[in-house]
Design a protein around this motif. Structure first.
Motif, PDB file in Angstrom:
ATOM      1  N   GLU A  13      25.439  40.964  61.541  1.00 38.57           N
ATOM      2  CA  GLU A  13      25.027  39.789  62.309  1.00 38.57           C
ATOM      3  C   GLU A  13      25.792  38.536  61.899  1.00 38.57           C
ATOM      4  O   GLU A  13      25.889  37.587  62.669  1.00 38.57           O
ATOM      5  CB  GLU A  13      23.526  39.561  62.165  1.00 38.57           C
ATOM      6  CG  GLU A  13      22.706  40.612  62.879  1.00 38.57           C
ATOM      7  CD  GLU A  13      21.214  40.510  62.596  1.00 38.57           C
ATOM      8  OE1 GLU A  13      20.810  39.765  61.680  1.00 38.57           O
ATOM      9  OE2 GLU A  13      20.454  41.189  63.300  1.00 38.57           O
TER      10      GLU A  13
ATOM     11  N   ARG B  82      28.959  38.404  61.376  1.00 36.69           N
ATOM     12  CA  ARG B  82      30.322  38.449  61.927  1.00 36.69           C
ATOM     13  C   ARG B  82      30.387  37.674  63.245  1.00 36.69           C
ATOM     14  O   ARG B  82      29.486  37.757  64.073  1.00 36.69           O
ATOM     15  CB  ARG B  82      30.745  39.899  62.126  1.00 36.69           C
ATOM     16  CG  ARG B  82      30.822  40.636  60.801  1.00 36.69           C
ATOM     17  CD  ARG B  82      31.333  42.042  60.976  1.00 36.69           C
ATOM     18  NE  ARG B  82      31.378  42.687  59.676  1.00 36.69           N
ATOM     19  CZ  ARG B  82      30.722  43.785  59.367  1.00 36.69           C
ATOM     20  NH1 ARG B  82      29.974  44.395  60.270  1.00 36.69           N
ATOM     21  NH2 ARG B  82      30.818  44.303  58.162  1.00 36.69           N
ATOM     22  N   SER B  83      31.454  36.943  63.436  1.00 38.62           N
ATOM     23  CA  SER B  83      31.565  36.077  64.607  1.00 38.62           C
ATOM     24  C   SER B  83      31.572  36.856  65.921  1.00 38.62           C
ATOM     25  O   SER B  83      31.143  36.339  66.944  1.00 38.62           O
ATOM     26  CB  SER B  83      32.837  35.233  64.510  1.00 38.62           C
ATOM     27  OG  SER B  83      33.980  36.077  64.468  1.00 38.62           O
ATOM     28  N   TYR B  84      32.006  38.091  65.898  1.00 36.29           N
ATOM     29  CA  TYR B  84      32.097  38.878  67.124  1.00 36.29           C
ATOM     30  C   TYR B  84      30.847  39.703  67.414  1.00 36.29           C
ATOM     31  O   TYR B  84      30.758  40.376  68.429  1.00 36.29           O
ATOM     32  CB  TYR B  84      33.308  39.817  67.080  1.00 36.29           C
ATOM     33  CG  TYR B  84      33.344  40.695  65.848  1.00 36.29           C
ATOM     34  CD1 TYR B  84      32.637  41.893  65.802  1.00 36.29           C
ATOM     35  CD2 TYR B  84      34.095  40.336  64.738  1.00 36.29           C
ATOM     36  CE1 TYR B  84      32.650  42.693  64.686  1.00 36.29           C
ATOM     37  CE2 TYR B  84      34.127  41.135  63.613  1.00 36.29           C
ATOM     38  CZ  TYR B  84      33.409  42.309  63.592  1.00 36.29           C
ATOM     39  OH  TYR B  84      33.438  43.106  62.484  1.00 36.29           O
ATOM     40  N   TYR B  85      29.851  39.635  66.549  1.00 37.17           N
ATOM     41  CA  TYR B  85      28.642  40.429  66.724  1.00 37.17           C
ATOM     42  C   TYR B  85      27.720  39.787  67.750  1.00 37.17           C
ATOM     43  O   TYR B  85      27.500  38.582  67.737  1.00 37.17           O
ATOM     44  CB  TYR B  85      27.903  40.569  65.390  1.00 37.17           C
ATOM     45  CG  TYR B  85      26.593  41.315  65.510  1.00 37.17           C
ATOM     46  CD1 TYR B  85      26.577  42.701  65.496  1.00 37.17           C
ATOM     47  CD2 TYR B  85      25.390  40.648  65.648  1.00 37.17           C
ATOM     48  CE1 TYR B  85      25.378  43.409  65.610  1.00 37.17           C
ATOM     49  CE2 TYR B  85      24.191  41.334  65.769  1.00 37.17           C
ATOM     50  CZ  TYR B  85      24.198  42.706  65.746  1.00 37.17           C
ATOM     51  OH  TYR B  85      23.027  43.388  65.863  1.00 37.17           O
ATOM     52  N   LYS B  86      27.165  40.609  68.643  1.00 35.89           N
ATOM     53  CA  LYS B  86      26.159  40.142  69.597  1.00 35.89           C
ATOM     54  C   LYS B  86      25.078  41.212  69.682  1.00 35.89           C
ATOM     55  O   LYS B  86      25.343  42.340  70.081  1.00 35.89           O
ATOM     56  CB  LYS B  86      26.777  39.902  70.969  1.00 35.89           C
ATOM     57  CG  LYS B  86      25.757  39.407  71.983  1.00 35.89           C
ATOM     58  CD  LYS B  86      26.441  38.755  73.157  1.00 35.89           C
ATOM     59  CE  LYS B  86      25.444  38.404  74.226  1.00 35.89           C
ATOM     60  NZ  LYS B  86      24.784  37.153  74.006  1.00 35.89           N
TER      61      LYS B  86
END
Length: 86
Positions: free
Chosen positions: A41, A43-47
């Motif tokens: 969560e 990480r900048s690319y996590y959604k």
């Protein structure tokens, strides 16, 4: 023999392993799956929810009444107890 620690239930964070219901409040703080989830969560690319599939209603644990846990299955009970201590 050893002391009776009660019923084993699925971990609310990662149901692939079982924990003692009496130790759920401690377990959710040290569960390796929780640490992995927290790292992901961050990480900048996590959604969250991407690739979870399907349409329709999702489970809303906030709507479960904590005082009426007897009617829940073990996994739902574990989730409710975990969120109650967090």
């Amino acid at each position: 023999g050893g002391k009776d620690r009660g019923k084993r239930i699925p971990c609310p964070i990662d149901p692939s392993h079982l924990i003692f219901e009496s130790a759920i409040s401690k377990h959710v703080l040290v569960c390796p799956a929780a640490k992995q989830k927290e790292e992901a969560e961050g990480r900048s690319y996590y959604k969250e929810g991407v690739n979870c599939g399907g349409f329709g209603a999702t489970n809303n644990l906030d709507e479960i009444n904590v005082t009426n846990l007897d009617n829940l299955n073990d996994f739902e009970r574990a989730n409710q107890l975990a969120f109650a201590v967090l």
